[in-house]
Design an enzyme around this catalytic site. Sequence first.
Site, PDB file in Angstrom:
ATOM      1  N   SER A 118      -3.950  35.224  11.196  1.00  0.00           N
ATOM      2  CA  SER A 118      -4.330  33.854  10.844  1.00  0.00           C
ATOM      3  C   SER A 118      -5.437  33.298  11.730  1.00  0.00           C
ATOM      4  O   SER A 118      -6.081  32.315  11.364  1.00  0.00           O
ATOM      5  CB  SER A 118      -3.104  32.935  10.898  1.00  0.00           C
ATOM      6  OG  SER A 118      -2.434  33.066  12.140  1.00  0.00           O
ATOM      7  N   ASP A 366       1.969  23.419  16.374  1.00  0.00           N
ATOM      8  CA  ASP A 366       1.103  24.592  16.287  1.00  0.00           C
ATOM      9  C   ASP A 366       0.143  24.536  17.465  1.00  0.00           C
ATOM     10  O   ASP A 366      -0.784  23.719  17.493  1.00  0.00           O
ATOM     11  CB  ASP A 366       0.329  24.603  14.971  1.00  0.00           C
ATOM     12  CG  ASP A 366      -0.590  25.824  14.835  1.00  0.00           C
ATOM     13  OD1 ASP A 366      -0.700  26.605  15.808  1.00  0.00           O
ATOM     14  OD2 ASP A 366      -1.200  25.996  13.773  1.00  0.00           O
ATOM     15  N   HIS A 369      -3.357  27.969  16.601  1.00  0.00           N
ATOM     16  CA  HIS A 369      -4.539  27.813  15.750  1.00  0.00           C
ATOM     17  C   HIS A 369      -5.339  26.595  16.188  1.00  0.00           C
ATOM     18  O   HIS A 369      -4.926  25.847  17.082  1.00  0.00           O
ATOM     19  CB  HIS A 369      -4.109  27.702  14.286  1.00  0.00           C
ATOM     20  CG  HIS A 369      -3.292  28.861  13.837  1.00  0.00           C
ATOM     21  ND1 HIS A 369      -1.915  28.825  13.799  1.00  0.00           N
ATOM     22  CD2 HIS A 369      -3.664  30.097  13.429  1.00  0.00           C
ATOM     23  CE1 HIS A 369      -1.461  29.999  13.373  1.00  0.00           C
ATOM     24  NE2 HIS A 369      -2.503  30.793  13.152  1.00  0.00           N
TER      25      HIS A 369
END
Length: 390
Positions: A118, A366, A369
């Site tokens: 990702s 998160d 990212h």
Amino acid sequence: MFLKILASFVFMALAYRFYFSKTYVALHQPDFILPLPTRAEKCDVFRGEWVRDPEGPAYTSSSCGTIERHQNCIKNGRPDSGYMYWRWRPRDCKLPRFDPKAFLRFMRNKSMAFIGDSISRNHVQSLLCILSQMEPPVEVYHDKGYRSKRWFFESHNFTLSVIWSPFLTEAKIFEDNDGHASGAVRLHLDEPGPEWADGFDKFDYVKIGAGKWFLKTAVYYENNTIIGCHNCKIVNVTEVRFDYAYRRALQTTLNFIRKSDHKVYTLFQTTTPDHFENGEWNTGGYCNRTVPFKEGEAELRDIDTIMRDVELEEFKKAVGDTNGSTFKLFDTTRLALLRPDGHPGPYRAFHPFEGKDFNDARVQNDCLHWCLPGPIDSWNDLLINILLRE
């Protein structure tokens, strides 16, 4: 009279030569201009610091339509914006800003694929956002889960792909989009992932990267035989360190690229550290810092150090015998380490605290990212620097 005629012919010849030499130069000028370094300026562009950038990002969360909702931090309600106003500055040389016009012209009639997990997808979204300010891309393919996609820039005949292959080698994964697993990954360490290997001959440039998925529970196979597992607790199956699996997967991947008859330009990205504090993603960890670290204020965790050491060792082996392919290190580990402020945190979800007590609300963060716009946009400055300086 003779001298006048002769002078006229000489004048016409000079004019003809001048005009067509100018035309030749104009037609054969390179389509892009990038300030190239002098010999003294050549340096490691991955060593430097984050400096304030009043100019800010090249796009906004509203001007780019390809941002995935988990990274659209402003739309999701993140109240601060200072994290968007920093730029990476190498220690010993200047790093020109990413020029979408130059990049698209350089990639005319070519194909590029970002292969990995990702983080690769996060980078592609950033690149798309900047390129879309010059030419809107057309999505021409996506897989069933929308994890692998392909876009086409028609006026430049340029194809850009992101290919979901978090282990780079063949894997059967039993996990939902929120990271909850229903079984151990079955990972074949000696077989390149067919999702990218089967179409490898279509690419001119590839960027590969992996890492964090090797920390997951997995059963390892070689020659279709179980050779061990990581954290699987299966009777009579040997526990194997994750770094062994990571090393073997990188060897398989790099050897496939190196031995292929189709020669590509390969960028090999090093691991991206996360910034979870007081827990992990599933145990209450969070990231609420609002400014970058300075050099010396943060150190890599042991896991990231192990991964990075494996990466550098295997990359060194690959470049020692490229067999006609080109390998370049895309070493973003250190510059990523210095940006704890650039993650979605709780704003991976839309207005996560709406209707809740901010201090008591339990939300998933998160801290791996990057927000878009955000720190990962600077990776494109590095990308074009490497490609166009060759």
